[in-house]
Design a protein around this motif. Structure first.
Motif, PDB file in Angstrom:
ATOM      1  N   ILE A  59     -29.169  34.380  -1.940  1.00 44.77           N
ATOM      2  CA  ILE A  59     -29.890  33.283  -1.504  1.00 44.77           C
ATOM      3  C   ILE A  59     -28.830  32.462  -0.343  1.00 44.77           C
ATOM      4  O   ILE A  59     -29.619  32.395   0.707  1.00 44.77           O
ATOM      5  N   PHE A  60     -27.661  32.209  -0.418  1.00 45.75           N
ATOM      6  CA  PHE A  60     -27.017  31.698   0.490  1.00 45.75           C
ATOM      7  C   PHE A  60     -26.805  32.509   1.555  1.00 45.75           C
ATOM      8  O   PHE A  60     -26.988  31.952   2.698  1.00 45.75           O
ATOM      9  N   ARG A  61     -26.454  33.755   1.512  1.00 44.10           N
ATOM     10  CA  ARG A  61     -26.548  34.762   2.807  1.00 44.10           C
ATOM     11  C   ARG A  61     -27.734  34.674   3.566  1.00 44.10           C
ATOM     12  O   ARG A  61     -27.760  35.057   4.702  1.00 44.10           O
ATOM     13  N   GLY A  62     -28.677  34.337   2.892  1.00 46.72           N
ATOM     14  CA  GLY A  62     -30.097  34.407   3.431  1.00 46.72           C
ATOM     15  C   GLY A  62     -30.518  33.282   4.437  1.00 46.72           C
ATOM     16  O   GLY A  62     -31.580  33.096   5.094  1.00 46.72           O
ATOM     17  N   PRO A  65     -27.428  31.204   9.459  1.00 47.39           N
ATOM     18  CA  PRO A  65     -26.080  30.841   9.676  1.00 47.39           C
ATOM     19  C   PRO A  65     -26.103  29.605  10.661  1.00 47.39           C
ATOM     20  O   PRO A  65     -25.199  28.938  10.661  1.00 47.39           O
ATOM     21  N   SER A  66     -27.154  29.610  11.693  1.00 49.31           N
ATOM     22  CA  SER A  66     -26.965  28.345  12.533  1.00 49.31           C
ATOM     23  C   SER A  66     -27.395  27.111  12.349  1.00 49.31           C
ATOM     24  O   SER A  66     -27.263  26.134  12.873  1.00 49.31           O
ATOM     25  N   SER A  67     -28.095  27.156  11.122  1.00 46.15           N
ATOM     26  CA  SER A  67     -28.895  25.976  10.561  1.00 46.15           C
ATOM     27  C   SER A  67     -27.763  25.082  10.153  1.00 46.15           C
ATOM     28  O   SER A  67     -26.598  25.783   9.934  1.00 46.15           O
ATOM     29  N   GLU A  68     -28.196  23.727   9.856  1.00 47.21           N
ATOM     30  CA  GLU A  68     -26.901  22.995   9.194  1.00 47.21           C
ATOM     31  C   GLU A  68     -26.275  23.306   7.744  1.00 47.21           C
ATOM     32  O   GLU A  68     -25.490  23.455   7.463  1.00 47.21           O
ATOM     33  N   SER A  69     -27.499  23.753   6.791  1.00 46.30           N
ATOM     34  CA  SER A  69     -27.055  24.237   5.776  1.00 46.30           C
ATOM     35  C   SER A  69     -26.446  25.478   5.554  1.00 46.30           C
ATOM     36  O   SER A  69     -25.343  25.747   4.909  1.00 46.30           O
ATOM     37  N   GLY A  70     -26.709  26.174   6.745  1.00 44.99           N
ATOM     38  CA  GLY A  70     -26.011  27.521   6.836  1.00 44.99           C
ATOM     39  C   GLY A  70     -24.492  27.389   7.258  1.00 44.99           C
ATOM     40  O   GLY A  70     -23.752  28.035   6.636  1.00 44.99           O
ATOM     41  N   LYS A  71     -24.452  26.519   8.191  1.00 47.89           N
ATOM     42  CA  LYS A  71     -23.052  26.230   8.595  1.00 47.89           C
ATOM     43  C   LYS A  71     -22.140  25.703   7.420  1.00 47.89           C
ATOM     44  O   LYS A  71     -21.051  25.904   7.046  1.00 47.89           O
ATOM     45  N   LEU A  72     -22.824  24.742   6.527  1.00 53.96           N
ATOM     46  CA  LEU A  72     -22.264  23.972   5.506  1.00 53.96           C
ATOM     47  C   LEU A  72     -21.747  25.069   4.513  1.00 53.96           C
ATOM     48  O   LEU A  72     -20.430  25.164   3.921  1.00 53.96           O
ATOM     49  N   LEU A  73     -22.714  25.949   4.071  1.00 52.24           N
ATOM     50  CA  LEU A  73     -22.292  27.142   3.030  1.00 52.24           C
ATOM     51  C   LEU A  73     -21.263  27.952   3.546  1.00 52.24           C
ATOM     52  O   LEU A  73     -20.213  28.119   2.738  1.00 52.24           O
TER      53      LEU A  73
END
Ligand code: AMP
Length: 235
Positions: A59-62, A65-73
């Motif tokens: 789920i996290f890798r989906g 990566p450029s989104s705010e949540s993606g960067k945080l994760l």
């Protein structure tokens, strides 16, 4: 109970959205250190049974990566650290809500196969409003060297950055020993099946499937459980 499901007014021909108080969804856990084979066994079990495989790592890798949540994760996972509990459980809960709303999971019939959650003692409590853990398969690996070799090999195949760096792998193993392993102590020993994760992938899969079949037969023998739909009420 799980309070985030709504029946929309247009469906009920009513002006007020109705909230459902929903019975928890039964779940079995696939548990083990990074590289113990959870993802592989999880995918095979989901392909051969009615279990719905849910991996928080996937789920996290989906998440873009450029989104705010993606960067945080990525700021946690790239270092081999755990994503904070509240964020993890929030994303997990929303993901399951999405699966239910799109009819991919039927909370009245399905059992989830959770891979990668809960990973801390706090998550054990936090997920309790969403899922009811019925059984746990633990993939045991005797030697840490097996794990390191497997992850470095997976890095070549899947290109996961957190598998490629030995320092990150060491961190993940440390986190597993210091936080995640304690999760098992929160559940009754009677629901835990230990599987030898050092065996071949086929053996590990067959042993897990056998443990699952045993669990299914034992559950079927228990006095008829209240139908899940009867546990629900419209609030
Ligand atoms: P996995 O694919 O299960 O190894 O997960 C990859 C990474 O995602 C982990 O190293 C963590 O950074 C993050 N992650 C996955 N599941 C969880 C969880 N339940 N709690 C916190 N972080 C998680």
């Amino acid at each position: 109970t799980f309070h985030i499901f709504y029946i929309y007014p247009q469906i009920l021909n009513n002006t007020q959205p109705k909230r459902l108080t929903m019975a928890k969804i039964p779940a079995v856990l696939i548990f083990g250190a990074p590289g113990s084979g959870k993802g592989t066994v999880g995918a095979k079990l989901a392909a051969t049974t009615s279990l719905k495989h849910i991996s928080t790592g996937v789920i996290f890798r989906g998440i873009a990566p450029s989104s705010e949540s993606g960067k945080l994760l990525a700021s946690y996972s790239s270092k081999g650290l755990l994503v904070p509990d509240e964020a993890t459980v929030e994303i997990f809960g929303r993901f399951i809500e999405g699966l239910i709303n799109t009819n991919k999971v039927n909370p009245d019939k399905d059992t989830l196969l959770l891979d990668g959650i809960p990973r801390t003692v706090a998550q054990v409590k936090l997920i309790e409003s969403v899922v009811d853990v019925k059984h746990i398969f633990v993939l045991d690996i005797k030697d840490e060297k097996t794990i390191v070799a497997r992850l470095l090999n997976r890095a070549k195949i899947e290109g996961r950055k957190d598998d490629a760096d030995e320092a990150v792998i060491k961190n993940r193993l440390k986190v597993y020993k210091e936080s995640t392993a304690k999760v098992l102590g929160k559940y009754s020993k009677s629901i835990i099946s230990r599987i030898n994760g050092d065996n071949t992938p086929d053996e590990v899969f067959c042993d897990t499937l056998a443990a699952y079949v045993k669990f299914c037969k034992a559950s079927a023998k228990k006095p008829a459980a209240k139908k899940r739909s009867e546990e629900r009420r419209v609030g």
